[in-house]
Design a protein around this motif. Sequence first.
Motif, PDB file in Angstrom:
ATOM      1  N   LEU A   1     -50.754  89.010  57.578  1.00 27.23           N
ATOM      2  CA  LEU A   1     -52.163  88.923  57.184  1.00 27.23           C
ATOM      3  C   LEU A   1     -52.641  87.483  57.128  1.00 27.23           C
ATOM      4  O   LEU A   1     -53.760  87.182  57.553  1.00 27.23           O
ATOM      5  N   ASP A   2     -51.798  86.578  56.642  1.00 21.57           N
ATOM      6  CA  ASP A   2     -52.162  85.157  56.610  1.00 21.57           C
ATOM      7  C   ASP A   2     -52.461  84.645  58.011  1.00 21.57           C
ATOM      8  O   ASP A   2     -53.430  83.912  58.219  1.00 21.57           O
TER       9      ASP A   2
ATOM     10  N   ASP B   1     -55.633  86.441  59.670  1.00 21.17           N
ATOM     11  CA  ASP B   1     -56.906  85.958  59.117  1.00 21.17           C
ATOM     12  C   ASP B   1     -57.498  84.820  59.941  1.00 21.17           C
ATOM     13  O   ASP B   1     -58.679  84.524  59.832  1.00 21.17           O
TER      14      ASP B   1
END
Length: 102
Positions: free
Chosen positions: A69-70, A73
């Motif tokens: 997810l990091d 993003d």
Amino acid sequence: MINLTIEDRNGDRQPVEIPEGINLSLMEVLKASEYDVLATCGGMALCATCHIQVLEGPEQYFHATDNELDMLDTLPNADEHSRLACQMRVTEEMDGLVVRLK
């Protein structure tokens, strides 16, 4: 055999058969199957050049980890079905998975 379907960036779908117990990531399978996946960081979840979308398959494969997810993003075209192929270990439970290259 583990049967996957890969949709390329043109929308064409091709089946891919993977032997059980192969112990590779989906990114490694895609590269070995000659799909256009850069995988610049070599599977460390640092570049997002192996970005895929899970279209069909077991629910567990629709959810990215916190590390993914990091990285996701940072991508303008990532959505709730986005994953990094380098972070997905090929297992028998993946049978029937359909993914789209991004």
